[in-house]
Enzyme design. Structure first.
Site, PDB file in Angstrom:
ATOM      1  N   ALA A 156       4.468  -3.370   6.016  1.00 27.75           N
ATOM      2  CA  ALA A 156       5.669  -2.551   5.808  1.00 27.75           C
ATOM      3  C   ALA A 156       5.254  -1.080   5.873  1.00 27.75           C
ATOM      4  O   ALA A 156       5.534  -0.284   4.979  1.00 27.75           O
ATOM      5  CB  ALA A 156       6.348  -2.893   4.491  1.00 27.75           C
ATOM      6  N   LEU A 157       4.577  -0.737   6.947  1.00 30.54           N
ATOM      7  CA  LEU A 157       3.915   0.560   7.074  1.00 30.54           C
ATOM      8  C   LEU A 157       4.907   1.716   7.150  1.00 30.54           C
ATOM      9  O   LEU A 157       5.952   1.620   7.780  1.00 30.54           O
ATOM     10  CB  LEU A 157       3.025   0.571   8.313  1.00 30.54           C
ATOM     11  CG  LEU A 157       1.940  -0.518   8.377  1.00 30.54           C
ATOM     12  CD1 LEU A 157       1.145  -0.381   9.671  1.00 30.54           C
ATOM     13  CD2 LEU A 157       1.017  -0.462   7.171  1.00 30.54           C
ATOM     14  N   HIS A 158       4.555   2.809   6.482  1.00 28.65           N
ATOM     15  CA  HIS A 158       5.340   4.041   6.526  1.00 28.65           C
ATOM     16  C   HIS A 158       4.386   5.202   6.803  1.00 28.65           C
ATOM     17  O   HIS A 158       3.174   4.991   7.023  1.00 28.65           O
ATOM     18  CB  HIS A 158       6.114   4.247   5.225  1.00 28.65           C
ATOM     19  CG  HIS A 158       5.268   4.122   3.996  1.00 28.65           C
ATOM     20  ND1 HIS A 158       4.297   5.043   3.652  1.00 28.65           N
ATOM     21  CD2 HIS A 158       5.237   3.170   3.015  1.00 28.65           C
ATOM     22  CE1 HIS A 158       3.714   4.685   2.513  1.00 28.65           C
ATOM     23  NE2 HIS A 158       4.253   3.556   2.109  1.00 28.65           N
ATOM     24  N   ASN A 159       4.911   6.411   6.792  1.00 25.61           N
ATOM     25  CA  ASN A 159       4.084   7.565   7.152  1.00 25.61           C
ATOM     26  C   ASN A 159       2.923   7.797   6.196  1.00 25.61           C
ATOM     27  O   ASN A 159       1.931   8.430   6.571  1.00 25.61           O
ATOM     28  CB  ASN A 159       4.942   8.828   7.247  1.00 25.61           C
ATOM     29  CG  ASN A 159       5.783   8.851   8.513  1.00 25.61           C
ATOM     30  OD1 ASN A 159       5.494   8.117   9.458  1.00 25.61           O
ATOM     31  ND2 ASN A 159       6.828   9.665   8.532  1.00 25.61           N
ATOM     32  N   HIS A 182       0.998   5.348   4.974  1.00 19.33           N
ATOM     33  CA  HIS A 182      -0.069   4.528   5.562  1.00 19.33           C
ATOM     34  C   HIS A 182      -0.628   5.181   6.827  1.00 19.33           C
ATOM     35  O   HIS A 182      -1.845   5.215   7.044  1.00 19.33           O
ATOM     36  CB  HIS A 182       0.462   3.140   5.947  1.00 19.33           C
ATOM     37  CG  HIS A 182       0.918   2.309   4.797  1.00 19.33           C
ATOM     38  ND1 HIS A 182       2.240   1.945   4.636  1.00 19.33           N
ATOM     39  CD2 HIS A 182       0.244   1.752   3.765  1.00 19.33           C
ATOM     40  CE1 HIS A 182       2.350   1.202   3.550  1.00 19.33           C
ATOM     41  NE2 HIS A 182       1.160   1.075   3.006  1.00 19.33           N
ATOM     42  N   GLN A 226      -2.454 -10.757  -6.284  1.00 18.01           N
ATOM     43  CA  GLN A 226      -2.167  -9.541  -7.048  1.00 18.01           C
ATOM     44  C   GLN A 226      -0.713  -9.439  -7.477  1.00 18.01           C
ATOM     45  O   GLN A 226      -0.321  -8.455  -8.104  1.00 18.01           O
ATOM     46  CB  GLN A 226      -2.580  -8.300  -6.266  1.00 18.01           C
ATOM     47  CG  GLN A 226      -1.723  -7.972  -5.059  1.00 18.01           C
ATOM     48  CD  GLN A 226      -2.337  -6.878  -4.211  1.00 18.01           C
ATOM     49  OE1 GLN A 226      -3.401  -7.038  -3.631  1.00 18.01           O
ATOM     50  NE2 GLN A 226      -1.666  -5.724  -4.156  1.00 18.01           N
ATOM     51  N   GLN A 280      -5.237   2.096  -8.952  1.00 19.45           N
ATOM     52  CA  GLN A 280      -5.896   1.141  -8.059  1.00 19.45           C
ATOM     53  C   GLN A 280      -7.198   1.728  -7.522  1.00 19.45           C
ATOM     54  O   GLN A 280      -8.220   1.032  -7.438  1.00 19.45           O
ATOM     55  CB  GLN A 280      -4.962   0.787  -6.910  1.00 19.45           C
ATOM     56  CG  GLN A 280      -5.563  -0.122  -5.865  1.00 19.45           C
ATOM     57  CD  GLN A 280      -4.528  -0.567  -4.849  1.00 19.45           C
ATOM     58  OE1 GLN A 280      -3.792  -1.512  -5.080  1.00 19.45           O
ATOM     59  NE2 GLN A 280      -4.461   0.123  -3.728  1.00 19.45           N
TER      60      GLN A 280
END
Length: 276
Positions: free
Chosen positions: A30-33, A35, A59, A151
């Site tokens: 679900a890549l966005h800017n 990533h 997770q 994380q």
């Protein structure tokens, strides 16, 4: 872009690269800017960029959250190709996990603070899958986004304990023009939710603008009041933490980060900001 779906095939390919440096960006898709900014950073500092897309079941503490996690793989592939990513690793669950695996790594209090309190077991799953991915890819550098600040702290602790020779690179949060932190979960926000969600970044910025070591408790109280007052927002925490330990910040903390989590509508969001 070369695409691999099994660990055997990607390892065989990576062996042919010889001594080229590898920048690795692990994602759940679900890549966005945000990533894509990691991919660009990795490309500027390495010979080869590897991105993984794997929605890791260990997770997730809520089965429904796992089920609902967006998986637009064709769109993701198009975005990676457009930005000239070199390699995509997109394995299935069966290729990543045997049926009888056990994992537990003692990282102390860090596992149970903040996100750990609300998502018990989450960071064990994160460490488990990142350890597996690092063992497969064996990168020179690992690129992760600041939005998941805790994380990164958890993975840094794991790298130290396991003595894994990889350089961690933390990349800044990418935000919408409105200030909303980019997230794969934003797809679930309605237009109204997006407006209400802006209170997270507003509260963080207010604390940064008004920071004073002696008033940490007051700042936290004011920020929590801001979140509570926003319609459609259910705050879970807003804390000023030591940037190294994530324990409550005090005057001795060399770095301080403000971290927050809240449900906006039905979607749980996190955000943070470096304060000091």
């Amino acid at each position: 872009m070369k695409i691999f779906t099994t660990r055997h095939d990607i390892q065989a390919y990576l062996k042919t690269l010889g001594k080229q440096t590898i920048g690795f960006v692990p994602t759940m898709g679900a890549l966005h800017n945000g990533h894509l900014s990691l991919i660009s950073k990795a490309a500027s500092e390495n010979d080869v960029v590897v991105c993984s897309i794997f929605v890791n079941p260990t997770q997730f503490t809520d089965a429904k959250d796992l089920e609902n996690y967006p998986r637009p793989i064709e769109e993701d592939i198009a975005k990676l190709e457009a930005i000239n990513c070199d390699v995509l690793f997109n394995p299935g669950v069966d290729d990543m996990y045997d049926g009888n695996e056990h994992w537990h790594l003692n990282i102390g209090q860090l596992e149970f603070l903040l996100e750990g309190e609300f998502r018990p077991g989450h960071y064990q799953g994160v460490m488990q899958v990142v350890y597996k991915l690092l063992d497969i890819v064996k990168p020179t550098r690992l690129y992760m986004g600041q939005k998941d600040y805790q994380q990164i702290a958890v993975i840094n602790r794991m790298l130290a304990i396991k003595n894994i020779p990889v350089e961690m690179v933390m990349c800044p949060i990418e935000r919408e023009p409105s200030g909303l932190a980019m997230s794969s979960r934003n797809i679930h926000l309605s237009d109204d939710d997006k407006q209400h969600a802006l209170v997270l970044s507003r509260a963080l910025q207010w604390v940064k603008d008004n920071f004073d070591n002696s008033r940490i408790a007051d700042l936290e109280e004011k920020a929590n009041d801001m979140l509570q007052a926003e319609p459609g927002v259910q705050p879970e925490y807003f804390e000023l933490a030591d940037g190294q330990t994530l324990l409550p910040a005090d005057a001795s903390s060399e770095t301080i980060v403000a971290l927050t989590a809240a449900k906006v509508g039905k979607t749980r969001l996190i955000d943070n900001m470096l304060i000091k």
